[in-house]
Design an enzyme around this catalytic site. Structure first.
Site, PDB file in Angstrom:
ATOM      1  CG  HIS A  64      31.070 102.853  60.971  1.00  0.00           C
ATOM      2  ND1 HIS A  64      29.944 102.789  60.187  1.00  0.00           N
ATOM      3  CD2 HIS A  64      31.956 103.630  60.286  1.00  0.00           C
ATOM      4  CE1 HIS A  64      30.127 103.509  59.087  1.00  0.00           C
ATOM      5  NE2 HIS A  64      31.332 104.025  59.126  1.00  0.00           N
ATOM      6  N   GLY A 118      42.588 116.218  54.648  1.00  0.00           N
ATOM      7  CA  GLY A 118      43.211 115.668  55.857  1.00  0.00           C
ATOM      8  C   GLY A 118      44.726 115.709  55.805  1.00  0.00           C
ATOM      9  CG  ASP A 164      35.887 106.167  58.165  1.00  0.00           C
ATOM     10  OD1 ASP A 164      35.863 105.433  57.171  1.00  0.00           O
ATOM     11  OD2 ASP A 164      34.881 106.421  58.853  1.00  0.00           O
ATOM     12  CB  SER A 165      40.608 107.525  53.725  1.00  0.00           C
ATOM     13  OG  SER A 165      41.233 106.269  53.544  1.00  0.00           O
ATOM     14  CG  ASP A 210      39.010 102.274  47.790  1.00  0.00           C
ATOM     15  OD1 ASP A 210      39.132 101.873  48.952  1.00  0.00           O
ATOM     16  OD2 ASP A 210      38.126 101.880  47.010  1.00  0.00           O
TER      17      ASP A 210
HETATM   18  N1  SAM Z   1      33.914 103.329  55.102  1.00  0.00           N
HETATM   19  C1  SAM Z   1      34.325 103.853  53.880  1.00  0.00           C
HETATM   20  C2  SAM Z   1      35.053 102.949  52.954  1.00  0.00           C
HETATM   21  O1  SAM Z   1      36.147 102.481  53.281  1.00  0.00           O
HETATM   22  O2  SAM Z   1      34.517 102.703  51.896  1.00  0.00           O
HETATM   23  C3  SAM Z   1      34.908 105.204  54.006  1.00  0.00           C
HETATM   24  C4  SAM Z   1      33.759 106.112  54.092  1.00  0.00           C
HETATM   25  S1  SAM Z   1      34.002 107.781  54.360  1.00  0.00           S
HETATM   26  C5  SAM Z   1      32.504 108.350  53.675  1.00  0.00           C
HETATM   27  C6  SAM Z   1      35.285 108.342  53.326  1.00  0.00           C
HETATM   28  C7  SAM Z   1      35.390 109.845  53.344  1.00  0.00           C
HETATM   29  O3  SAM Z   1      36.733 110.238  53.115  1.00  0.00           O
HETATM   30  C8  SAM Z   1      34.543 110.563  52.283  1.00  0.00           C
HETATM   31  O4  SAM Z   1      33.523 111.280  52.894  1.00  0.00           O
HETATM   32  C9  SAM Z   1      35.533 111.483  51.574  1.00  0.00           C
HETATM   33  O5  SAM Z   1      35.012 112.759  51.278  1.00  0.00           O
HETATM   34  C10 SAM Z   1      36.662 111.554  52.594  1.00  0.00           C
HETATM   35  N2  SAM Z   1      37.976 111.898  52.026  1.00  0.00           N
HETATM   36  C11 SAM Z   1      38.531 111.459  50.887  1.00  0.00           C
HETATM   37  N3  SAM Z   1      39.737 112.042  50.716  1.00  0.00           N
HETATM   38  C12 SAM Z   1      39.944 112.855  51.768  1.00  0.00           C
HETATM   39  C13 SAM Z   1      40.994 113.730  52.154  1.00  0.00           C
HETATM   40  N4  SAM Z   1      42.096 113.854  51.414  1.00  0.00           N
HETATM   41  N5  SAM Z   1      40.871 114.403  53.316  1.00  0.00           N
HETATM   42  C14 SAM Z   1      39.762 114.259  54.088  1.00  0.00           C
HETATM   43  N6  SAM Z   1      38.727 113.472  53.765  1.00  0.00           N
HETATM   44  C15 SAM Z   1      38.812 112.772  52.630  1.00  0.00           C
END
Ligand code: SAM
Length: 282
Positions: free
Chosen positions: A62, A138, A155-156, A158
């Site tokens: 972070h 997103g 911050d997605s 994979d």
């Molecule tokens: N630090 C982390 C990692 O790299 O392992 C990322 C953590 S963060 C919790 C990832 C977030 O992305 C999740 O809460 C998930 O719901 C969100 N996410 C996944 N796909 C997404 C999308 N298409 N649009 C918005 N958020 C998304």
């Protein structure tokens, strides 16, 4: 009886943490969410069995995703965070009084609810009055904006499952459009080490390079992510992360960080040869 969390980093490599207690397991419309307690890494949460955040090493990820762009351009006012429902990235951004607005877009409201309840160490700043939460994809959210944000942080998860669209050419093009003049895009850029992650990293780099004149990659050591060697992308319409770093101004803010500092800011862009060569080939 012993309980272990095990993640397959490759089909023949596994990473395990001994569990003290499983706190929660829930299925959202998008993914399975689990929260565990452990001795070594404290509380941690996973999505579809993949490590997202641990209490012990989340500060590395972070701080590196948030302070790099903030130290490069001291005039960032409007920020969009895509993903990041645990709130760790927002927590670091909220430390800057200069930021006026943070939009956080996570596809999964349940991630935010679970993290608010069980991961207070990351989610504490989600109630900051400058933060607006949006629960949608997103990829779709970013389509509607033009010339609005000074910084977008991706911050997605994979690039499979719900996160897949956040690694596409269409998405990066729309991020470019949504960014104001001088806008910066930072994204979690996967790992260069294991083949499957390295492939995703190179595809993302190639796509981002098509839109942004400045396109760099930096690294950090994150013990609980596959191989521990993790990359971030830094792309921008104008600012160079090293030439435009204002060390004195950032240090004058007096922010107490545990990993990030302005020496590391520069050093993190110095990549091993095998990573440099792979990126040059992209
Ligand atoms: N630090 C982390 C990692 O790299 O392992 C990322 C953590 S963060 C919790 C990832 C977030 O992305 C999740 O809460 C998930 O719901 C969100 N996410 C996944 N796909 C997404 C999308 N298409 N649009 C918005 N958020 C998304």
């Amino acid at each position: 009886m012993e309980l272990w969390y095990t993640e397959e980093h490759t089909p023949t490599v596994r990473f395990s943490i001994k569990i003290k207690e499983q706190i929660l397991s829930r299925q959202s419309p998008f993914q399975r969410i689990d929260v565990f307690d452990s001795d070594e890494f404290g509380r941690f949460f996973t999505l579809d069995g993949l490590m997202m955040v641990t209490e012990k090493d989340e500060f590395i990820y972070h701080e590196m995703i948030a302070h790099m762009p903030m130290a490069t351009n001291r005039n960032i006012k409007n920020v969009l965070v895509i993903g990041g429902g645990d709130g760790g990235t927002v927590r670091e951004l909220a430390r800057y009084r200069s930021i006026a607005r943070i939009d956080l877009v996570d596809i999964d409201e349940m991630v935010v609810d679970v993290c608010r309840e069980h991961l207070p160490f990351t989610s504490g700043s989600l109630s900051d009055p400058r933060v607006s939460l949006h629960f949608e994809d997103g990829l779709k959210f970013v389509r509607r904006f033009e010339n609005v944000y000074d910084l977008i942080i991706v911050d997605s998860t994979d690039p499979f499952g719900p996160g897949e669209g956040l690694f596409t050419k269409e998405f990066y093009g729309n991020c470019h459009k949504a960014l104001a003049e001088g806008g910066i895009l930072v994204n979690q850029h996967e790992s260069p080490y294991y083949e499957s992650y390295a492939g995703a990293m190179l595809r993302a780099h190639k796509r981002i390079k098509e839109f942004f004149p400045v396109c760099r990659v930096y690294q950090a050591h994150i013990p609980t992510y596959p191989s521990g060697h993790w990359l971030f992308g830094f792309a921008s319409k104008k600012y160079d992360p090293i030439d435009d770093l204002d060390e004195r101004a950032w240090n004058a803010l007096g922010l107490d960080t545990r990993y990030y500092n302005t020496d590391l800011h520069v050093g993190a862009f110095m990549l091993p040869n095998y990573v440099k060569r792979a990126l040059q080939g992209a």
